[in-house]
Design an enzyme around this catalytic site. Structure first.
Site, PDB file in Angstrom:
ATOM      1  N   ASN A 108       0.689   4.900  13.172  1.00 20.86           N
ATOM      2  CA  ASN A 108       0.466   5.885  14.248  1.00 20.86           C
ATOM      3  C   ASN A 108      -0.206   7.147  13.698  1.00 20.86           C
ATOM      4  O   ASN A 108      -0.740   7.933  14.478  1.00 20.86           O
ATOM      5  CB  ASN A 108       1.800   6.218  14.920  1.00 20.86           C
ATOM      6  CG  ASN A 108       2.724   7.042  14.044  1.00 20.86           C
ATOM      7  OD1 ASN A 108       2.688   8.269  14.064  1.00 20.86           O
ATOM      8  ND2 ASN A 108       3.586   6.392  13.259  1.00 20.86           N
TER       9      ASN A 108
ATOM     10  N   LYS B  49      -5.795   4.671   6.510  1.00 21.99           N
ATOM     11  CA  LYS B  49      -5.527   3.565   7.436  1.00 21.99           C
ATOM     12  C   LYS B  49      -6.664   3.408   8.454  1.00 21.99           C
ATOM     13  O   LYS B  49      -6.916   2.296   8.939  1.00 21.99           O
ATOM     14  CB  LYS B  49      -4.182   3.768   8.133  1.00 21.99           C
ATOM     15  CG  LYS B  49      -2.982   3.644   7.199  1.00 21.99           C
ATOM     16  CD  LYS B  49      -2.769   2.204   6.713  1.00 21.99           C
ATOM     17  CE  LYS B  49      -1.492   2.055   5.893  1.00 21.99           C
ATOM     18  NZ  LYS B  49      -1.221   0.658   5.523  1.00 21.99           N
TER      19      LYS B  49
ATOM     20  N   GLY C 129       0.834  -1.202   0.000  1.00 17.58           N
ATOM     21  CA  GLY C 129       0.000   0.000   0.000  1.00 17.58           C
ATOM     22  C   GLY C 129       0.859   1.239   0.000  1.00 17.58           C
ATOM     23  O   GLY C 129       2.084   1.166  -0.157  1.00 17.58           O
TER      24      GLY C 129
ATOM     25  N   TYR D 159      -3.285   9.885   4.217  1.00 18.29           N
ATOM     26  CA  TYR D 159      -2.717   8.552   4.488  1.00 18.29           C
ATOM     27  C   TYR D 159      -3.275   7.988   5.802  1.00 18.29           C
ATOM     28  O   TYR D 159      -3.752   6.847   5.854  1.00 18.29           O
ATOM     29  CB  TYR D 159      -1.187   8.697   4.523  1.00 18.29           C
ATOM     30  CG  TYR D 159      -0.437   7.582   5.177  1.00 18.29           C
ATOM     31  CD1 TYR D 159      -0.476   6.286   4.671  1.00 18.29           C
ATOM     32  CD2 TYR D 159       0.362   7.825   6.305  1.00 18.29           C
ATOM     33  CE1 TYR D 159       0.241   5.267   5.278  1.00 18.29           C
ATOM     34  CE2 TYR D 159       1.082   6.810   6.903  1.00 18.29           C
ATOM     35  CZ  TYR D 159       1.012   5.528   6.396  1.00 18.29           C
ATOM     36  OH  TYR D 159       1.726   4.519   6.998  1.00 18.29           O
TER      37      TYR D 159
HETATM   38  C1  15L Z   1       4.552   5.776   8.827  1.00 18.28           C
HETATM   39  O1  15L Z   1       3.407   5.361   8.838  1.00 18.28           O
HETATM   40  C2  15L Z   1       5.346   5.780   7.593  1.00 18.28           C
HETATM   41  O2  15L Z   1       5.028   4.697   6.761  1.00 18.28           O
HETATM   42  C3  15L Z   1       6.826   5.852   7.829  1.00 18.28           C
HETATM   43  O3  15L Z   1       7.458   6.245   6.626  1.00 18.28           O
HETATM   44  C4  15L Z   1       7.195   6.818   8.963  1.00 18.28           C
HETATM   45  O4  15L Z   1       6.935   8.125   8.582  1.00 18.28           O
HETATM   46  C5  15L Z   1       6.415   6.482  10.201  1.00 18.28           C
HETATM   47  O5  15L Z   1       5.033   6.402   9.947  1.00 18.28           O
HETATM   48  C6  15L Z   1       6.628   7.480  11.336  1.00 18.28           C
HETATM   49  O6  15L Z   1       5.653   8.050  11.835  1.00 18.28           O
HETATM   50  O7  15L Z   1       7.780   7.679  11.734  1.00 18.28           O
END
Ligand code: 15L
Length: 283
Positions: free
Chosen positions: A129, A157, A90, A153
């Site tokens: 997160n 999720k 994804g 994004y």
């Molecule tokens: C995520 O969800 C990303 O995929 C990753 O690239 C980082 O940015 C990570 O979170 C993060 O919050 O450090």
């Protein structure tokens, strides 16, 4: 054939090594997949690597089965004979609505429909997160906190988490929803002293989710045993997952060298860090 493989898996669950027979790893060409691949041999006899293209330099226990998440037939071929799925595929950063729509909404729906028709292998769903990114870093939250996505994004999720829950309630498809913090080789900045997830802790979480008798559809914060964690996983203590690593061992080095120290107040204010201040929907 699938049931024979499942029976073998259930047998090995009772054995000493507790290995899964065959795991499907989606998003296999990405950075996080590359980090975890060496650890997967400890928990699975075979790992099917799935990404839009073949992966070079595979190990003897790995098999290439390329699939685009927008192609349900290719996903079905990739999932054949798999007892469990680690879904890292994804869009994993902020993107346009079209990018997250295709990969994280349509693609995820295709994955779950395939799983429903392929014996319902357990799924570890890589959430993020950034579903809760607008909670303050000064607050510790658990998995009952309301979602506060910080990006398109993150919103996509949140959809994925709801889809997983619906498939669990309606079809008994079990999923570990893992709100991954920052899965990198080592923490890179001050925020990651709170959010870091080591590859070995993530793989031990996958193993726990695959071998526990009843998983259901828990929401788990995917972080190592960090002293400065923003997240409280006590609601999923019954799963018996014990992360081993702690970002604090990197603290002194990061505090001396951190390149992002004071560049942006939101990096230090919100749990989602820079994601609260980037993207196409800026004020
Ligand atoms: C995520 O969800 C990303 O995929 C990753 O690239 C980082 O940015 C990570 O979170 C993060 O919050 O450090």
């Amino acid at each position: 054939m699938f049931y024979a493989i499942l029976a073998k898996t259930q047998h090995s669950r009772k054995g000493t090594h507790m290995k899964i027979n065959r795991i499907l790893l989606t998003g296999a060409s990405g950075g996080m997949a590359t980090l975890i691949r060496p650890f997967l041999a400890d928990i699975a006899n075979e790992v099917v690597l799935s990404a839009p293209c073949d992966i070079a330099d595979i190990s003897p226990h790995e098999i290439n089965r390329p699939a685009n998440l927008l192609d349900p037939n290719a996903i079905a071929q990739a999932m054949q004979g798999c007892d469990a799925v680690i879904h890292l595929g994804g869009y994993s950063i902020e993107g346009t609505f079209a990018q997250v729509l295709n990969a994280n909404i349509i693609g995820l729906y295709n994955l779950y429909e395939t799983a429903r028709n392929t014996g319902k292998p357990r799924i570890v769903f890589a959430s993020t997160n950034h579903t809760v990114g607008y909670h303050l870093q000064s607050h510790t939250i658990d998995n009952t906190a309301p979602t506060r996505p910080d990006s398109l994004y993150g919103v996509s999720k949140c959809f994925g988490e709801s889809l997983a829950q619906m498939y669990c309630d309606k079809f008994a498809q079990q999923t570990a929803i893992v709100r991954i913090g920052s899965c990198t080789d080592t923490p890179k900045d001050i925020r990651m002293l709170s959010t870091w997830l080591s590859a070995r802790d993530f793989v031990s979480l996958c193993s726990t989710a695959f071998i526990i008798d009843h998983l259901g559809c828990p929401v788990i914060y995917g972080a190592s045993n960090n002293d400065r964690s923003f997240w409280d996983n006590s609601n999923i203590a019954h799963l018996g997952w014990y992360p081993q690593d702690n970002a604090e061992i990197y603290a002194e080095h990061i505090e001396k060298t951190n390149p992002h120290k004071d560049t942006n107040a939101s990096i230090r204010k919100y749990q989602g860090g820079i994601f609260t201040d980037i993207g196409i929907l800026k004020e």
